[in-house]
Write a protein that holds these residues in place. Structure first.
Motif, short mmCIF file in Angstrom:
data_model
loop_
_atom_site.label_atom_id
_atom_site.label_comp_id
_atom_site.label_asym_id
_atom_site.label_seq_id
_atom_site.Cartn_x
_atom_site.Cartn_y
_atom_site.Cartn_z
N ASP A 12 0.85 -1.19 0.00
CA ASP A 12 0.00 0.00 0.00
C ASP A 12 0.90 1.25 0.00
N PRO A 13 0.31 2.45 -0.05
CA PRO A 13 1.14 3.66 -0.11
C PRO A 13 2.11 3.81 1.05
N GLN A 14 1.82 3.18 2.19
CA GLN A 14 2.73 3.26 3.33
C GLN A 14 3.80 2.17 3.28
N GLY A 15 3.82 1.34 2.24
CA GLY A 15 4.83 0.30 2.10
C GLY A 15 4.48 -1.01 2.77
N CYS A 16 3.24 -1.16 3.22
CA CYS A 16 2.80 -2.38 3.90
C CYS A 16 2.47 -3.46 2.87
N ILE A 17 3.15 -4.61 2.95
CA ILE A 17 2.95 -5.69 1.99
C ILE A 17 1.56 -6.30 2.19
N GLN A 18 0.83 -6.46 1.11
CA GLN A 18 -0.54 -6.98 1.21
C GLN A 18 -0.56 -8.50 1.02
N MET A 19 -1.12 -9.18 2.00
CA MET A 19 -1.25 -10.63 1.97
C MET A 19 -2.70 -11.03 2.24
N CYS A 20 -3.01 -12.26 1.94
CA CYS A 20 -4.32 -12.83 2.27
C CYS A 20 -4.07 -14.11 3.07
N LEU A 21 -5.12 -14.70 3.57
CA LEU A 21 -5.00 -15.88 4.42
C LEU A 21 -6.00 -16.94 4.00
N GLU A 22 -5.68 -18.17 4.38
CA GLU A 22 -6.63 -19.28 4.26
C GLU A 22 -6.74 -19.95 5.61
N GLU A 23 -7.94 -20.07 6.11
CA GLU A 23 -8.18 -20.72 7.40
C GLU A 23 -8.08 -22.23 7.21
N VAL A 24 -7.22 -22.89 8.01
CA VAL A 24 -7.03 -24.33 7.83
C VAL A 24 -7.40 -25.14 9.08
N ALA A 25 -7.52 -24.51 10.23
CA ALA A 25 -7.94 -25.21 11.45
C ALA A 25 -8.49 -24.17 12.42
N ASN A 26 -9.44 -24.58 13.26
CA ASN A 26 -10.02 -23.64 14.22
C ASN A 26 -10.48 -24.40 15.46
N GLY A 27 -11.01 -23.66 16.43
CA GLY A 27 -11.50 -24.26 17.66
C GLY A 27 -10.40 -24.77 18.58
N LEU A 28 -9.19 -24.25 18.43
CA LEU A 28 -8.05 -24.72 19.22
C LEU A 28 -7.87 -23.86 20.47
N ARG A 29 -7.29 -24.46 21.51
CA ARG A 29 -7.05 -23.76 22.77
C ARG A 29 -5.59 -23.35 22.84
N ASN A 30 -5.34 -22.07 22.57
CA ASN A 30 -3.97 -21.54 22.53
C ASN A 30 -3.03 -22.48 21.76
#
Length: 833
Positions: free
Chosen positions: A194-212
């Motif tokens: 972006d204009p501030q130099g922040c690299i743009q990434m996306c994510l894919e959720e692969v697991a959830n419901g975990l405790r820490n």
């Protein structure tokens, strides 16, 4: 009528469904989405062809076609041109070629209206109005040859109907304007910022419901399964298809010492599988225990069950090492095998603050294992000692020194990794990088070297912490490769150097994060200078991440990073930092700007025999591609008036080419020369979004929650700068510090808050002095309705209120309620911090 239900790039021109003329007109007259982004017809990012294209040369460096697809388009072109004589070939060849080659365009999905997999795809790419008028004027009778649709004959004589069918009502993204735009013709395929130099990434959720979730490892056995450890003591097995086995790989919940309190650093902290796991079948774990009321860290070895390859034999535990912990924090918690086959163990300095143990602290004392990086040999240990000392350990034979020590002077290293090295050159292979959590000013990233002294407690980051030790000329400290102040984050989480296949732009990029601030960050080494350049990572907006299965938000608390068997990179985060809160998620990091060529990164996992049940993965976060537009329309800038200057193109005879009979045509002896190449486009920059999604409501216990603030509370004639102590038991001499300002009570961050600041608070409340400063919300955390008003408070001790001390701007802070400061006041001057 049948809509396209399965399309692929290799059979696109032969696989289109026949759509009626009337329905096509309805579809193409519907409003089209603006703000397109590079995307292919398979709904994935473009790529660099492994071999140069011969026919659609303008997309040889970056696009959506490999050489096979390029050859298919070339064959189709010559099949169509067989219907033309030489005059027709020269007049219409450039139009036919350009239209066919748009399947290779980085913007193919937008040109074909294929960005939404749930809507029918155009049969031909969308053209700009002027270009369509020229096409109709010179070569209108070729439409039926391109569409394989006899009903297109009906519109060839009517220019309005013809161009309504072909035109894309988006002047910036239609062809050929999409390749002429000043905003889209550079840096295409590069990692976007972006204009501030922040690299743009996306994510894919692969697991959830975990405790820490604290660790993610793989077996490197061809199965491509991975294992995720929870702080509570469970380790779960995930298969390559994303499903989880319902039986834990390991269950140490009865032995692990931890608590439900947010921020407790004790627990199951790491697991490492032997690098020859298929042969040796051993795993090593690092966890907190209590033995006769003495807190310890324990390193143990387990062997794989003989009856189930997805479970460790719980009765096989053998303790390799136990180290007493003087305090409950700074437990370290990293295990990993180096390329040399030895096991590396990273242990914290023992806790409390400032490493106060002994004359120089534990970290500089080589007669203790605390504050060290250890290296041991766990092979050939079936009988006798559980491990041996590698003969080349740097301090073997040194008097009053533990031979296990590989490096020292570390504070509390949290998450380290081994660089796989560049897949072609091998550069960087074997390097060990670690994040070392700082005291109260700096966080750092270190490159671990044999025998290295990393300076703690003499130094914190690049600055002095203990000035007397810092100026000791006998110290030969190794400085970090990068350090950042607490305005950016307050608890570094070390990451990995990306060496996977799917995201070629990321090769060599070290990606790490911060637990407290939720920032994702990156470093890239300059090969000429050896210095590491920093860039922040932010989530791309909805346009940038508009690909299948991708999301663009995450939970704030970044606990750990992981790497799968193929080298793809993940991070583990939670919305509620408690060992009992099921708020943990595993995210895969995705670069939306470029992917590897199709087929390059394919692999076939070795089948795994499963004896338990499979729990199929269901993502909870809404995919960007499925998001519905807001009911309130976002204002759009007025489009600029299209230029009346015609687009430069080779001149053709100003006449209508009649439809030619196949009996009179002659196939040309040479290939039609490619049309003029347009400049390469550039991605549109996007505003930086937030770092994370809102945290889910946690059911975890919290310590001593105080009363919620009351805006405008004037009882007791509250004035700006007044303070109060809020405690769960109502005691007047201790509690969470709250200050009054602009009609509301709010908390104070513990960063830089010391006994002098505590004295100001206590004297204001009528006490003689402060007895103790309590940090990390030890005396209670403010609720969600309580503001954080003060941060970075520095007092001389003579001020009347905290507002007279140095502090950040009121209401500006870089902390959470987990860092609310508390004090204990008294009537004597004997105070400890």
């Amino acid at each position: 009528m049948v809509f396209p239900c399965e399309m692929n790039g290799m059979s696109l021109w032969r696989g289109f469904c026949r759509l009626s003329h009337s329905l096509l007109l309805v579809i193409l007259l519907l409003p089209l989405q603006g703000n397109a982004h590079p995307q292919c017809l398979d709904y994935k990012p473009p790529f660099q062809p492994p071999e140069p294209l011969v026919f659609c040369k303008e997309y040889a460096k970056f696009g959506c076609c490999d050489l096979d697809k390029d050859n298919q388009i070339s064959q189709r072109f010559y099949q169509i041109m067989d219907y033309f004589d030489h005059t027709g070939f020269m007049a219409c060849g450039k139009y036919i070629r350009s239209i066919l080659c748009q399947e290779c365009s980085p913007y193919a999905a937008h040109l074909y209206d294929a960005e939404d997999a749930n809507t029918p795809m155009r049969e031909l790419p969308g053209l700009c109005g002027n270009y369509c008028n020229d096409y109709w004027l010179h070569c209108r009778y070729t439409l039926s040859l391109l569409t394989n649709n006899n009903q297109s004959y009906a519109i060839e004589e009517d220019r309005n109907k013809f161009c309504k069918y072909l035109e894309l009502k988006d002047p910036e993204y239609c062809y050929p304007n999409v390749l002429m735009s000043a905003e889209l013709n550079t840096n295409l395929g590069d990692v976007q910022a972006d204009p501030q130099g922040c690299i743009q990434m996306c994510l894919e959720e692969v697991a959830n419901g975990l405790r820490n979730p604290v660790a993610m490892v793989h077996a490197n056995d061809g199965t491509h399964r991975f294992f995720v450890a929870e702080q509570l003591g469970y380790v779960w097995t995930y298969l390559a298809n994303g499903s989880r086995i319902d039986r834990p790989f390991l269950n140490l919940t009865k032995a692990v010492l931890t608590s439900p309190w947010a921020g407790d650093e004790r627990g199951f902290l790491c697991i490492a599988l032997h690098p020859r796991f298929t042969e040796v079948k051993t795993a090593y774990v690092y966890y907190s225990v209590s033995v006769k009321k003495q807190e310890k860290i324990r390193i143990s070895e387990f062997t794989l069950s003989e009856s189930d390859v997805n479970i460790l034999d719980h009765s096989s535990e053998r303790t390799l090492l136990e180290v007493d912990e003087p305090a409950s924090n700074h437990n370290g918690g990293q295990l990993q095998f180096g390329l040399d086959g030895y096991l590396y163990i990273f242990i914290g300095d023992g806790g409390r603050a400032g490493d106060p143990f002994g004359k120089f602290g534990n970290s500089q004392n080589k007669s203790t294992l605390l504050g060290k990086v250890l290296r041991i040999d766990v092979d050939n240990n079936d009988s006798g000692a559980p491990y041996s000392i590698p003969p080349d350990n740097p301090f073997v034979g040194e008097k009053d020194t533990k031979p296990e020590i590989y490096a020292y002077g570390v504070r509390n290293m949290w998450r380290c990794s081994i660089d796989r090295g560049d897949s072609i050159t091998g550069q960087g292979r074997g390097r060990m990088l670690c994040g070392d959590v700082g005291q109260n000013k700096y966080e750092e990233v270190d490159l671990i070297e044999k025998g290295g002294n990393y300076g703690w407690r003499a130094k914190e980051g690049f600055s002095c912490y203990d000035r007397k030790l810092c100026f000791n000329s006998s110290l030969n400290d190794i400085l970090p490769i990068f350090a950042y102040p607490h305005k950016i984050g307050k608890s570094v989480t070390g990451g990995y150097i990306y060496r996977g296949c799917q995201m070629p732009n990321l090769n060599g990029l070290y990606i790490f994060g911060d637990f407290m601030s939720g920032r994702l960050m990156s470093l890239r080494e300059n090969p000429d200078t050896g210095k590491w350049n920093y860039k922040e990572i932010c989530m791309g907006n909805d346009k940038t991440c508009n690909f299948p299965k991708l999301i663009n938000s995450y939970y704030k608390y970044i606990i750990s990073f992981g790497e799968d068997e193929a080298g793809e990179l993940y991070f583990l985060a939670t919305g509620a930092a408690s060992a009992t809160a099921k708020a943990g998620v595993v995210y895969k990091i995705v670069d939306p700007s470029r992917r590897a060529p199709p087929g390059k990164c394919s692999y076939k996992p070795i089948p795994v025999s499963v004896k338990g049940k499979l729990v199929h993965f269901n993502p909870k976060e809404e995919f960007v591609i499925n998001k519905k537009p807001s009911t309130t329309a976002i204002p759009k800038p007025k489009p600029t008036k299209p230029s009346t200057t015609p687009i430069p193109r080779p001149r053709v005879p100003q006449m209508t080419t009649p439809r030619l009979r196949t009996t009179t045509t002659v196939r040309p002896t040479s290939r039609y020369p490619p049309s003029t190449l347009w400049p390469r486009p550039r991605l549109v920059t996007t505003p930086r979004p937030t770092y994370w999604t809102p945290a889910p409501k946690s059911t975890a216990k919290t310590r001593g929650r105080g009363k919620s603030r009351r805006k405008g509370d004037r009882r007791g004639r509250s004035r700006a700068g007044m303070v109060r102590l809020v405690s769960a038991d109502g005691r007047k001499d201790r509690g969470r510090v709250e200050i009054f300002f602009h009609g509301e009570w709010g908390t104070v961050c513990d960063d830089m808050f010391n006994m002098k600041a505590a004295d100001v608070v206590c004297r204001q409340l009528g006490f003689l002095a402060a007895v103790q400063v309590s940090k990390r919300a030890e005396l209670g955390a403010g609720g969600v309705r309580v503001s954080i008003l003060l941060d970075d408070v520095e007092c001389e001790g003579t001020e009347k209120t905290l507002l007279q001390c140095k502090h950040a701007k009121i209401g500006k802070h870089n902390c959470s309620h987990d860092e609310d400061v508390g004090v204990i006041c008294g009537f004597d001057e004997h105070a400890v911090e």
